[in-house]
Structure formats: structure tokens, C-alpha cells
Write a protein that holds these residues in place. Structure first.
Motif, short mmCIF file in Angstrom:
data_model
loop_
_atom_site.label_atom_id
_atom_site.label_comp_id
_atom_site.label_asym_id
_atom_site.label_seq_id
_atom_site.Cartn_x
_atom_site.Cartn_y
_atom_site.Cartn_z
N THR A 229 76.89 50.09 94.23
CA THR A 229 76.54 48.86 94.25
C THR A 229 76.77 47.89 95.39
N ASN B 186 72.10 49.66 87.64
CA ASN B 186 71.18 49.15 88.74
C ASN B 186 69.74 49.56 88.27
N THR C 22 74.75 43.58 88.65
CA THR C 22 75.11 44.83 88.31
C THR C 22 76.74 44.62 88.78
#
Length: 520
Positions: free
Chosen positions: A377, A236, A432
């Protein structure tokens, strides 16, 4: 850590959970084991990523930001097409006025006519179809040798050439050439983004921090859960910094335009990944295979293995629909915006600048929140999805009233600010997510499929919307379909994708395919 000794052996249940069993097939309790598929042993990962190499990667995105000539080429194309069209209410010979909406401006098309809005959407749809063919044919081939490295360079040069060429068009009768150059620039730009993004997983796996995390995990100093979270944060970090550089480059291009009336250059930093990228070639192309056929064979093999990668393919399918809805929504809002501001390059630049500034702030803002609270995420991505749904919902309101629903100047200002606040992080987190679910060592292959889901997905939306607009001569009638598309896709991602299980599936799949890890 418990060692696996004696006659114990590791198996996986239906949920892909690792369990240790003895010779009598009785489950043996262990607190934790390194045989849980967390790390893939990928051959030839190459040297540790240097600071210069990483910043070259960031600065490519700074230059390849989509603003500049590419950002204005669709406006130029729509403007020239409108100048060559006639007013549907008055008939041939009566040119469209500044107040005539693009949905009521007709162009000769085949044996009939088609509205300017529909022609713009057709150009987008055909471009996405070409991207589909491109990514499926040569996407997987980029995993072999240094093919991907040079492919990115060639596509970048084509992208520059098409964009600069479009700047020379000034006459309405050249709208067809403007359409062709827009499509070439759009296709090559989308391709550069896909093959650029495919570099991301391998870079993220090989930073000094990522290597240190891997070594600590292998020594038993980190649990699987902690390792996965920390490695995800490293992904990230790189994704958010690169996205920040992208919007920063966009800011610079628009500032240049404000001072010089039109952007006359693009950042030449795009060559940096080729110059400073250290050699990390993939395996040699298998004997008897071709770069033009290996992609299709790899994709066929990947789809046959969908049961081993269920969450990867659920995400790819759902993101295909989500990106289709979002990309087509952006195109439709841009058409309405161009109509509202009568193709003013300066006004569009001010709006784009508002979007770019808020994108710059939000990218680091979202990253700070994620890093501070160590949020996974997926929850961060879900937040951005909510706004993705609300944009076409707002446009739907314009069907029943002219007071709101992208009819007023302030709404386009609000749209660009909101888009900047949430959609720049959307792109970072979606990338991601894909990196988490991609089998290590198969980066170009799966990011090629991700390119279909992201850049080349909009084959459904533009074709459906242009048919709706042709039938109703009302741009706003397209928003309900886009709202339904974005909503259904978001729900599948929210409730149907388990990132942790998907990541472990991907690692196991990579090991099995490369025959590196053998479990007895």
C-alpha cells in the motif's frame, strides 16, 4: 512450523521483532512462529460479510459522494457573498463586478471588513474545528454497542436536510444563511465519511476471503509475510471499489445537472448500510461511563500508549498536515476557479465531470497495477503524494506570472484531470494505510483520530491562508505555505512510517488491551 515447547518463551526486542529464548535467556533460532503478532483475536466479530452487505457499503459511498447540492453549496455561498460585497478599490456602495477577484471584494465582518476569499476560508476553518470536537467527543463511543450504526444514519439525514435547504437561497443578502447551511452540510458530510470509513476495517477482516486467509495462516499453510500481503490486498480491493463507487455516483449527479441545470436529488442509497448491515456490535459501554465522555478518556489513554504504536501516531500526525495542505489547496484552487468562471454552475459541472471520469478510470487503474504486481500500500500512496505536492507548487508560479499558475481556463481543466487521476487513489490508499495501522477492535476510535487528520485537519491552513490573503489581497500568495506543508508531511510519511512494523504493533496492542493473548 516450529512449535514453542518446553521452557522456551517469546519476547520482543526494541524493534518489536519476536524472538524465542530459552530458560537461560539464550536466543533460539526458529524459521517462523505463529506468536509473531500478525492476527488479533477480536471478540464478537460477527458473521461473515455477505455480498448484499458489502454492496450496500459500496452504494452508500455512491450516494455520499460530495457532488450534488454539497458540491455546489460553497460556490453558491461564495457567489451570494460576492453579490453582497463591495469593491475594495472603489469603496462602499460600489458592488463587485464580474471581473473583481474575491480577494478584493469586502464584506462587513465584526467591526471591520474581510474579503470574500477570507470569509470562505474562515467558514472552512470553523467547520473543521467543529468536526474536531465532534470526532474527539463521540468517535470512540461508536466502538461500543450499535451506537456507531445509528450515528451514521442520523448524520446522513442532517447532511441531506442542510444540502437541500441551501438550494432555496437566491438573494445576496442571505449570504450569512448560505454560510451557515454550507457549514452544517460540510460538517455533517465530513462526519458521515469518517463513521462510514470506520466500518471498513471490520468488514475487510470478515469477508469470506479474509476469513479463509486467517484460517490458512492459523493452520500453518501461509507465512506471516504472505498472510499480511494478501490481507492487505483484500483491504485495498474493498477500499478501491468503494472509492470507485463514490466517483461513479459523482458522475451520475453531474450528468443529471447537465440535463436539468441543477441537481435536484441525491441517491437515497445512503440508508443501505443501516438496512443491510449485519449486527456486529462492539462491547457494552463500561459501567459508569457516558457516550459523551468515553471518547475523551479513550483518546487520552491512546496518546499515553503512543510508544507502543509509534508508526500509527507518526502517520496520524503527518497525515494531519498533509490533509490540511491538500484540503486547503483544493479550497484555494476552487476560489480561483470560481473567480475565473464567474461562478458558472454549468462550467464547474463540466470541470467536475472531467475530474470524476478520470477518477473512475484511475481508481481501477491503480488497483489493477497494485494487484498484478502485488505492490504494498505505501508505495502506491507515495506516488499519489507526489502530485499532492505539485499542485500548490504550480499555484506558486502564479505569483510571478499571469501566463501560468491557475490564471487560465486550460489550467483548471488540467488540474481537474490530474486531480482525478491521482487524488481518488490517494483517498483509497490513505484509508487502507490507516486500516493497516489501526488496532483491531478499536476501529471507530482510531478512524475518529484519522478523521481529525483527514476531514477535520484543516484548522491551520485556512486560518493562515486567509490572513495572508487579507494582508496581500492576492489569492496566489497562499500557495507557498501550502507547498511547504504538503512537502514536509509527505517526507515524514515516506521515510518515517514502517507499515509492516506498525501493523504488528497495532495487533499486539489490541491483544494486550483486550487481554486475549497471554505470552508467558
Amino acid at each position: 512450523m516450529n512449535n514453542l515447547e518446553g521452557n522456551n518463551h517469546l519476547i520482543y526486542d526494541e524493534d518489536n521483532v519476536a524472538k524465542l529464548k530459552d530458560s537461560s535467556n539464550n536466543e533460539v533460532h526458529v524459521e517462523e512462529t505463529h506468536n509473531v503478532p500478525v492476527i488479533a483475536t477480536v471478540d464478537n466479530e460477527g458473521p461473515i460479510v455477505t455480498s448484499k452487505e458489502l454492496w450496500a457499503y459500496y452504494l452508500y459511498y455512491n450516494g455520499d459522494n460530495g457532488v450534488g447540492p454539497l458540491g455546489y453549496s460553497m460556490t453558491l455561498f461564495q457567489s451570494l457573498a460576492t453579490g453582497a460585497a463591495f469593491d475594495a478599490t472603489l469603496g462602499p456602495g460600489h458592488p463587485c463586478s464580474a471581473s473583481t477577484p474575491s480577494s478584493a471584494c469586502l464584506l462587513p465582518w465584526g467591526k471591520g471588513t474581510k474579503s470574500v476569499s477570507s470569509v470562505v476560508l474562515v467558514a472552512n476553518g470553523v467547520s473543521f474545528a467543529v468536526m474536531t470536537a465532534l470526532f474527539t467527543t463521540i468517535g470512540s463511543a461508536a466502538d461500543y454497542g450499535s451506537f456507531g450504526r445509528w450515528l451514521l444514519f442520523v448524520l446522513t439525514v442532517i447532511c441531506w436536510a442542510a444540502q437541500f435547504a441551501s438550494m432555496s437561497l437566491t438573494s445576496p443578502d442571505r449570504w450569512g444563511l448560505a454560510m451557515a447551511l454550507f457549514m452544517i452540510g460540510f460538517i455533517s458530510y465530513g462526519a458521515t465519511l469518517v463513521f462510514y470509513a470506520a466500518l471498513f476495517p471490520r468488514l475487510a477482516r470478515n469477508t469470506a476471503h479474509a476469513r479463509a486467509l486467517r484460517e490458512k495462516y492459523e493452520r500453518g499453510e501461509l507465512s506471516a509475510e504472505v498472510y499480511e500481503k494478501e490481507e492487505s490486498l483484500e483491504k485495498n480491493r474493498i477500499s478501491n471499489i468503494s472509492t470507485h463507487q463514490c466517483v461513479l455516483g459523482g458522475n451520475w449527479c453531474m450528468v443529471v445537472y447537465v440535463f436539468f441545470d441543477f441537481v435536484t436529488f441525491r441517491s437515497l442509497k445512503g440508508k443501505n448500510p443501516v438496512i443491510f448491515q449485519q449486527r456486529r456490535p462492539g462491547p457494552k459501554l463500561p459501567k459508569g461511563e457516558s457516550y459523551l465522555t468515553i471518547g475523551w478518556k479513550q483518546i487520552w489513554e491512546a496518546f499515553k500508549q503512543y510508544k507502543k504504536l509509534p508508526y500509527t501516531f507518526i502517520y496520524l500526525f503527518a497525515f494531519f498536515l498533509l490533509a490540511d495542505g491538500l484540503n486547503t489547496t483544493g479550497t484555494l484552487v476552487s476560489i480561483c476557479q470560481n473567480d475565473k468562471f464567474q461562478f458558472s454552475f454549468l462550467q464547474n459541472t463540466y470541470l467536475g465531470l472531467a475530474q470524476a471520469i478520470t477518477s473512475t478510470l484511475s481508481t481501477f487503474g491503480f488497483w489493477y497495477i497494485q494487484r498484478y504486481w502485488k505492490i504494498n500500500t505505501k508505495p502506491m500512496f507515495v506516488v499519489t503524494n507526489v502530485v499532492t505536492i505539485l499542485i500548490p507548487l504550480w499555484g506558486m508560479l502564479g505569483i510571478w506570472t499571469s501566463k501560468i499558475g491557475f490564471h487560465n481556463a486550460w489550467e483548471f481543466w488540467a488540474y481537474n484531470v490530474v486531480f482525478g487521476l491521482f487524488q481518488a487513489p490517494y483517498y483509497a490508499f490513505s484509508q487502507t494505510m490507516m486500516a493497516e495501522l489501526t488496532p483491531p477492535g478499536f476501529d471507530n476510535m482510531y478512524f475518529g483520530l484519522f478523521g481529525l487528520s483527514n476531514r477535520a485537519s484543516s484548522m491551520i491552513g485556512p486560518n493562515v491562508i486567509q490572513a495572508i490573503i487579507d494582508n496581500t489581497q492576492n489569492n496566489w500568495q497562499g500557495f507557498p505555505f501550502l507547498f511547504a506543508l504538503c512537502t514536509s508531511a509527505s517526507l515524514v510519511i515516506w521515510f518515517g512510517v514502517d507499515v509492516q512494523k506498525g501493523r504488528r504493533d497495532a495487533v499486539r496492542f489490541s491483544d494486550e488491551q483486550r487481554k486475549v493473548v497471554k505470552i508467558v
